[in-house]
Design a protein around this motif. Structure first.
Motif, mmCIF file in Angstrom:
data_model
loop_
_atom_site.group_PDB
_atom_site.id
_atom_site.type_symbol
_atom_site.label_atom_id
_atom_site.label_comp_id
_atom_site.label_asym_id
_atom_site.label_seq_id
_atom_site.Cartn_x
_atom_site.Cartn_y
_atom_site.Cartn_z
ATOM 1 N N ILE A 3 0.838 -1.198 0.000
ATOM 2 C CA ILE A 3 0.000 0.000 0.000
ATOM 3 C C ILE A 3 0.872 1.247 0.000
ATOM 4 O O ILE A 3 1.758 1.394 0.853
ATOM 5 C CB ILE A 3 -0.942 0.010 1.212
ATOM 6 N N ALA A 4 0.619 2.124 -0.971
ATOM 7 C CA ALA A 4 1.352 3.390 -1.059
ATOM 8 C C ALA A 4 0.581 4.466 -0.308
ATOM 9 O O ALA A 4 -0.634 4.612 -0.486
ATOM 10 C CB ALA A 4 1.526 3.786 -2.522
ATOM 11 N N VAL A 5 1.271 5.225 0.538
ATOM 12 C CA VAL A 5 0.632 6.263 1.345
ATOM 13 C C VAL A 5 1.273 7.611 1.043
ATOM 14 O O VAL A 5 2.491 7.779 1.192
ATOM 15 C CB VAL A 5 0.748 5.956 2.849
ATOM 16 N N ASP A 6 0.476 8.564 0.616
ATOM 17 C CA ASP A 6 0.926 9.932 0.386
ATOM 18 C C ASP A 6 1.079 10.620 1.739
ATOM 19 O O ASP A 6 0.096 10.831 2.448
ATOM 20 C CB ASP A 6 -0.102 10.651 -0.499
ATOM 21 N N ALA A 7 2.294 10.972 2.085
ATOM 22 C CA ALA A 7 2.562 11.509 3.420
ATOM 23 C C ALA A 7 2.523 13.037 3.505
ATOM 24 O O ALA A 7 2.613 13.594 4.593
ATOM 25 C CB ALA A 7 3.931 11.028 3.910
ATOM 26 N N MET A 8 2.378 13.724 2.365
ATOM 27 C CA MET A 8 2.663 15.154 2.368
ATOM 28 C C MET A 8 1.442 16.076 2.357
ATOM 29 O O MET A 8 1.600 17.289 2.416
ATOM 30 C CB MET A 8 3.541 15.479 1.161
ATOM 31 N N GLY A 9 0.231 15.552 2.268
ATOM 32 C CA GLY A 9 -0.903 16.451 2.066
ATOM 33 C C GLY A 9 -1.706 16.823 3.291
ATOM 34 O O GLY A 9 -2.541 17.718 3.232
ATOM 35 N N ASP A 77 6.355 15.099 -9.870
ATOM 36 C CA ASP A 77 7.055 14.372 -8.802
ATOM 37 C C ASP A 77 6.433 14.660 -7.439
ATOM 38 O O ASP A 77 7.090 14.509 -6.408
ATOM 39 C CB ASP A 77 8.547 14.737 -8.790
ATOM 40 N N SER A 78 5.154 15.080 -7.440
ATOM 41 C CA SER A 78 4.475 15.299 -6.167
ATOM 42 C C SER A 78 4.150 13.956 -5.526
ATOM 43 O O SER A 78 4.041 12.928 -6.208
ATOM 44 C CB SER A 78 3.187 16.103 -6.379
ATOM 45 N N SER A 79 3.967 13.950 -4.224
ATOM 46 C CA SER A 79 3.792 12.703 -3.480
ATOM 47 C C SER A 79 2.564 11.921 -3.928
ATOM 48 O O SER A 79 2.613 10.699 -4.071
ATOM 49 C CB SER A 79 3.714 12.997 -1.979
ATOM 50 N N ILE A 80 1.441 12.597 -4.202
ATOM 51 C CA ILE A 80 0.241 11.886 -4.603
ATOM 52 C C ILE A 80 0.377 11.314 -6.009
ATOM 53 O O ILE A 80 -0.114 10.221 -6.301
ATOM 54 C CB ILE A 80 -1.018 12.795 -4.485
ATOM 55 N N VAL A 81 1.052 12.022 -6.900
ATOM 56 C CA VAL A 81 1.266 11.507 -8.256
ATOM 57 C C VAL A 81 2.174 10.281 -8.218
ATOM 58 O O VAL A 81 1.896 9.259 -8.856
ATOM 59 C CB VAL A 81 1.870 12.600 -9.167
ATOM 60 N N VAL A 82 3.255 10.371 -7.460
ATOM 61 C CA VAL A 82 4.195 9.241 -7.349
ATOM 62 C C VAL A 82 3.497 8.033 -6.729
ATOM 63 O O VAL A 82 3.652 6.902 -7.198
ATOM 64 C CB VAL A 82 5.431 9.647 -6.522
ATOM 65 N N ALA A 83 2.720 8.261 -5.672
ATOM 66 C CA ALA A 83 2.025 7.157 -4.991
ATOM 67 C C ALA A 83 1.016 6.487 -5.917
ATOM 68 O O ALA A 83 0.924 5.254 -5.965
ATOM 69 C CB ALA A 83 1.331 7.677 -3.740
#
Length: 339
Positions: A3-9, A77-83
């Protein structure tokens, strides 16, 4: 499962997200990929010493003020796009984000695409009731709908209720300002007639007709359908009422100083009440209709909410929600033409 988790938002910062993911990782065999600023996240992950957690670096963040589609192009290269891209490449089974909801939805659509037969996605939110839980959709993904959209929401919501909540033959209601068939705006009236024809003889669900907002919490239905504008208003109002009740109850109890010794036995009941109405306990809501599992959480999510959002993602993957919706859509008869 990965599971990929976006940590930055989130509003509380990446370390709160990391804390929630680490707790989930301690109690699960799932492998978690935390996406975000490596300099901030990596030290915390390293200190935890868990083998089933790794950091995937990203250098950009999509802010709440960013326009979703513009940010997707300008911040690759934003966290949600990468995830989300990890899910697209098959390197993750699901993505969890508590950032910009519009951005998470747009990026999921642009990256993963829609399930064939689904025109618009919907956020399925779990609400507490007197008798258990109910699914409401849409809670904010698609604000302008037609009856066909609500028909698709109904199918997806009933699949979710059956597979995740374990409800056989879910009771489906159409949210309106009255139970009578003649009540509602133009969309509700047209959809009601549409549903009566579309679900006639359907053995997988029970369409009970129009329902009012209070019916959701009374436990009179299992799935309630509405457009994303109305659903989001219901959700935010419900959160506000729950917070108000908890605050007023605490204030009243604190004012009864002489009765404090007699209130101690009631503490477990108060904790149980808080658990039933606190959004952090539901964690996140799945964005249904997407070719992949995408869980969207509240921007104010604390570590407990992140932990539960990870659990929601696990259940969605384990119960093959995407595949089941795809199968259900393909097997469902074509709805009657709109009039």
């Amino acid at each position: 499962m990965r599971i990929a988790v976006d940590a930055m938002g989130g509003d509380l910062g990446p370390l709160e997200v990391v804390k929630g993911v680490l707790e989930a990782a301690k109690q699960s065999g799932t492998h978690f990929l935390i996406v975000g600023d490596q300099n901030v996240i990596a030290p915390e992950v390293s200190r935890a010493g868990l083998k089933n957690v790794e950091v995937v670096p990203s250098t950009q963040v999509i802010e709440m003020t960013d326009q979703p589609t513009v940010a997707f192009k300008k911040k690759p290269d934003s966290s949600i796009v990468v995830a989300t891209r990890l899910v697209k490449k098959g390197e993750a089974s699901a993505v969890v984000s508590i950032g910009n909801t519009g951005a998470a939805m747009a990026i999921a659509l642009l990256t993963l695409g829609r399930i064939k037969g689904i025109d618009r996605p919907a956020i399925a939110t779990i609400l507490p009731t007197f008798t258990g839980k109910a699914v409401m959709l849409d809670s904010g993904a698609t604000v302008d709908c037609d009856p066909n959209n609500l028909y698709e929401f109904a199918l997806m919501g009933c699949v979710y209720a059956e597979k995740v909540l374990g409800i056989t033959l879910p009771r489906l209601g159409l949210l309106s300002n009255g139970e009578e068939d003649t009540k509602g705006n133009d969309l509700v009236k047209r959809t009601h007639s549409f549903f009566r024809q579309a679900f006639a003889g359907d053995t997988t669900l029970s369409f009970i007709g129009n329902v009012e907002g209070r019916d959701i919490y009374r436990g009179n239905l299992d799935v309630v359908v509405c457009d994303g504008f109305l659903g989001n208003v219901v959700l935010k109002t419900s959160e506000g009422v729950a917070e108000m009740i908890q605050t007023l109850l605490r204030q009243e109890l604190e004012s009864l100083r002489f009765a404090k010794p007699f209130l101690l036995p009631l503490k477990p009941a108060f904790r149980a009440l808080k658990k039933r109405v606190d959004y952090a306990e539901s964690g996140g809501a799945p964005l249904l209709g997407i070719n992949g599992v995408c869980i969207i959480g509240h921007g104010r999510s604390n570590a407990r909410a992140i932990y539960n959002a990870c659990r929601v993602a696990e259940r969605a993957v384990e119960n093959r929600i995407v595949d089941t919706i795809r199968e259900r859509i393909s097997l469902s008869p074509s709805p009657p033409p709109l009039v």
